[in-house]
Design a protein around this motif. Structure first.
Motif, short mmCIF file in Angstrom:
data_model
loop_
_atom_site.label_atom_id
_atom_site.label_comp_id
_atom_site.label_asym_id
_atom_site.label_seq_id
_atom_site.Cartn_x
_atom_site.Cartn_y
_atom_site.Cartn_z
N GLU A 132 -12.46 -4.12 1.92
CA GLU A 132 -12.82 -5.00 3.04
C GLU A 132 -13.40 -6.34 2.61
N PRO A 133 -14.32 -6.37 1.62
CA PRO A 133 -14.81 -7.68 1.18
C PRO A 133 -13.72 -8.54 0.54
N LYS A 134 -12.62 -7.91 0.17
CA LYS A 134 -11.50 -8.64 -0.45
C LYS A 134 -10.45 -9.05 0.58
N GLY A 135 -10.71 -8.73 1.85
CA GLY A 135 -9.83 -9.20 2.91
C GLY A 135 -8.85 -8.20 3.45
N ILE A 136 -9.04 -6.90 3.13
CA ILE A 136 -8.06 -5.89 3.53
C ILE A 136 -8.77 -4.71 4.20
N LYS A 137 -8.26 -4.31 5.35
CA LYS A 137 -8.79 -3.17 6.10
C LYS A 137 -7.82 -1.99 5.95
N LEU A 138 -8.31 -0.87 5.45
CA LEU A 138 -7.49 0.33 5.31
C LEU A 138 -7.59 1.17 6.59
N LEU A 139 -6.43 1.49 7.18
CA LEU A 139 -6.40 2.32 8.38
C LEU A 139 -6.02 3.77 8.09
N GLY A 140 -5.48 4.03 6.90
CA GLY A 140 -5.11 5.40 6.55
C GLY A 140 -3.90 5.40 5.61
N TYR A 141 -3.47 6.61 5.27
CA TYR A 141 -2.40 6.74 4.28
C TYR A 141 -1.18 7.47 4.85
N MET A 142 -0.07 6.76 4.95
CA MET A 142 1.20 7.43 5.19
C MET A 142 1.69 7.98 3.85
N GLU A 143 2.91 8.50 3.83
CA GLU A 143 3.43 9.13 2.62
C GLU A 143 4.72 8.47 2.17
N ASN A 144 4.78 8.09 0.89
CA ASN A 144 6.03 7.67 0.28
C ASN A 144 6.76 8.92 -0.21
N GLY A 145 6.04 9.79 -0.92
CA GLY A 145 6.63 11.06 -1.32
C GLY A 145 6.28 11.46 -2.74
N SER A 210 12.48 11.18 -3.34
CA SER A 210 13.85 11.40 -2.89
C SER A 210 14.25 10.43 -1.78
N ALA A 211 13.31 10.05 -0.94
CA ALA A 211 13.63 9.14 0.18
C ALA A 211 14.18 7.81 -0.32
N HIS A 212 13.60 7.25 -1.37
CA HIS A 212 14.11 6.00 -1.92
C HIS A 212 15.43 6.24 -2.67
N ILE A 213 15.51 7.35 -3.40
CA ILE A 213 16.73 7.64 -4.16
C ILE A 213 17.92 7.74 -3.21
N TRP A 214 17.68 8.30 -2.02
CA TRP A 214 18.76 8.44 -1.03
C TRP A 214 18.98 7.15 -0.24
N THR A 215 17.92 6.63 0.38
CA THR A 215 18.11 5.48 1.28
C THR A 215 18.48 4.20 0.54
N LYS A 216 18.05 4.06 -0.70
CA LYS A 216 18.43 2.89 -1.51
C LYS A 216 19.68 3.16 -2.33
N ARG A 217 20.25 4.37 -2.22
CA ARG A 217 21.50 4.77 -2.86
C ARG A 217 21.46 4.66 -4.38
N SER A 270 8.13 13.17 6.55
CA SER A 270 8.41 12.97 5.13
C SER A 270 8.58 14.31 4.41
N ALA A 271 7.70 15.24 4.68
CA ALA A 271 7.79 16.57 4.04
C ALA A 271 9.07 17.29 4.46
N ASP A 272 9.40 17.20 5.74
CA ASP A 272 10.62 17.86 6.25
C ASP A 272 11.88 17.24 5.65
N LYS A 273 11.86 15.94 5.46
CA LYS A 273 13.04 15.22 4.99
C LYS A 273 13.30 15.39 3.49
N ASP A 274 12.26 15.72 2.74
CA ASP A 274 12.37 15.76 1.28
C ASP A 274 13.52 16.67 0.81
N ALA A 275 13.50 17.92 1.27
CA ALA A 275 14.56 18.87 0.87
C ALA A 275 15.92 18.42 1.38
#
Length: 325
Positions: A132-145, A210-217, A270-275
């Motif tokens: 926050e003192p550096k100018g960024i507010k964290l709202l939470g963490y989504m998942e890359n995988g 896997s999400a990037h490996i698939w969606t970015k081909r 994200s968890a459901d899509k991984d497999a």
């Protein structure tokens, strides 16, 4: 990097008391580097939908996927200077601005996804306050995988098979050290350049969920995938403190509530899509997928902890380990 943060903090201090509140409908720009179909790309859209619904249309989040607003470093600098309102970015890049948050990039840190979620929602949120003192507010963490290795040179079953492989990594000291500990030659590179770099042989491989490996081909330009699961990647949802400070307390609460709901929804997706992604990748017939003994990879990366514990905090590592079940 330190100079950028110092300048930004000075600017924020100068304008903190003079920034006017948003007038009328609030429109917020949210950028990320993934394809719209990626689970966290869908998470961004879900967040925008929830914000609109909860605010009765008074707050609109416009999502810009696929690096339209720049790479992750560009997005973070945009947050600091107030030219970008919101972003989804990796801890590997965010850690350049708050080193302790790089703890989540350590290899084999989590027991499973549930352990990751418990850690991120407690230790992770505490570490985010220092942004926050550096100018960024964290709202939470989504998942890359969960990250795995691919390459187009040879099948990798053990760290010995990685010797000499040029593996693209993010510009992050932990990922560089991790790949070195496994015998590879880490090559920092922007995500947007990766496909062509693998196609042209500039690098031999990469590591991503896997999400990037698939969606970015990436499977089109790689011959081998090894299910190393060497790291878990969260995707923090962050906001410019300049934009945050212009919201009323009621509007801020709407964003917090929408973020929490969107994060829960996105993690499940994200968890459901991984497999499913691995099944789709296998069905292309373009890449050989190999199961590995993760214990030998885990053992090889132990020196990474010794090197980075003083930076991310041994106490924080201990807190995360205490959340194992």
């Amino acid at each position: 990097m330190r100079r950028i943060v110092t300048i930004a903090c000075a600017i924020m201090l100068a304008v903190a008391l003079s920034v006017p509140a948003f007038a009328g409908q609030v429109v917020l720009k949210l950028g990320h580097i993934a394809e719209p179909v990626h689970p966290y790309g869908q998470g961004a859209e879900k967040f925008a939908e929830l914000v609109k619904e909860k605010s009765g249309g008074d707050i609109v989040v416009k999502v810009f996927p696929s690096s339209q607003l720049g790479g992750q470093k560009d997005l973070i600098e945009g947050l600091i200077f107030g030219t970008v309102d919101m972003a989804l970015v990796g801890t590997a890049v965010l850690g350049q601005f708050q080193p302790q948050i790089s703890i989540f990039d350590l290899p084999f840190l989590f027991q499973d996804r549930a352990h990751a979620y418990r850690s991120l929602d407690s230790v992770g949120m505490d570490l985010g306050k220092a942004l926050e003192p550096k100018g960024i507010k964290l709202l939470g963490y989504m998942e890359n995988g969960i990250r795995h290795l691919t390459n187009n040179v040879r099948e990798v079953k053990t760290p010995a098979d990685m010797k000499g492989l040029k593996i693209r990594v993010m510009t992050n000291k932990i990922f560089i050290a991790m790949m070195k500990s496994l015998g590879a030659s880490p090559t920092p590179m922007a995500f947007g350049e990766l496909y062509s770099a693998m196609q042209q042989g500039t690098v031999d491989g990469q590591e991503n969920p896997s999400a990037h490996i698939w969606t970015k081909r990436f499977f089109e330009v790689q011959k081998y995938a090894s299910l190393t699961a060497h790291a878990y990647s969260p995707e923090p949802l962050v906001m410019s403190m300049m934009s945050w400070s212009r919201l009323t307390p009621e509007q801020q609460q709407i964003l917090k509530d929408a973020a929490r709901e969107a994060i829960d929804w996105q993690r499940k997706l994200s968890a459901d899509k991984d497999a499913e992604y691995w099944k789709l990748i296998a069905e292309t017939g373009k890449i050989k997928i190999t199961e590995v003994d993760r214990n030998v990879f885990m053992e090889a990366t132990r020196p990474v902890y010794e090197e980075f514990a003083p930076i991310v905090g041994q106490d924080n590592i201990d807190k995360i380990n205490a959340l194992r079940k």
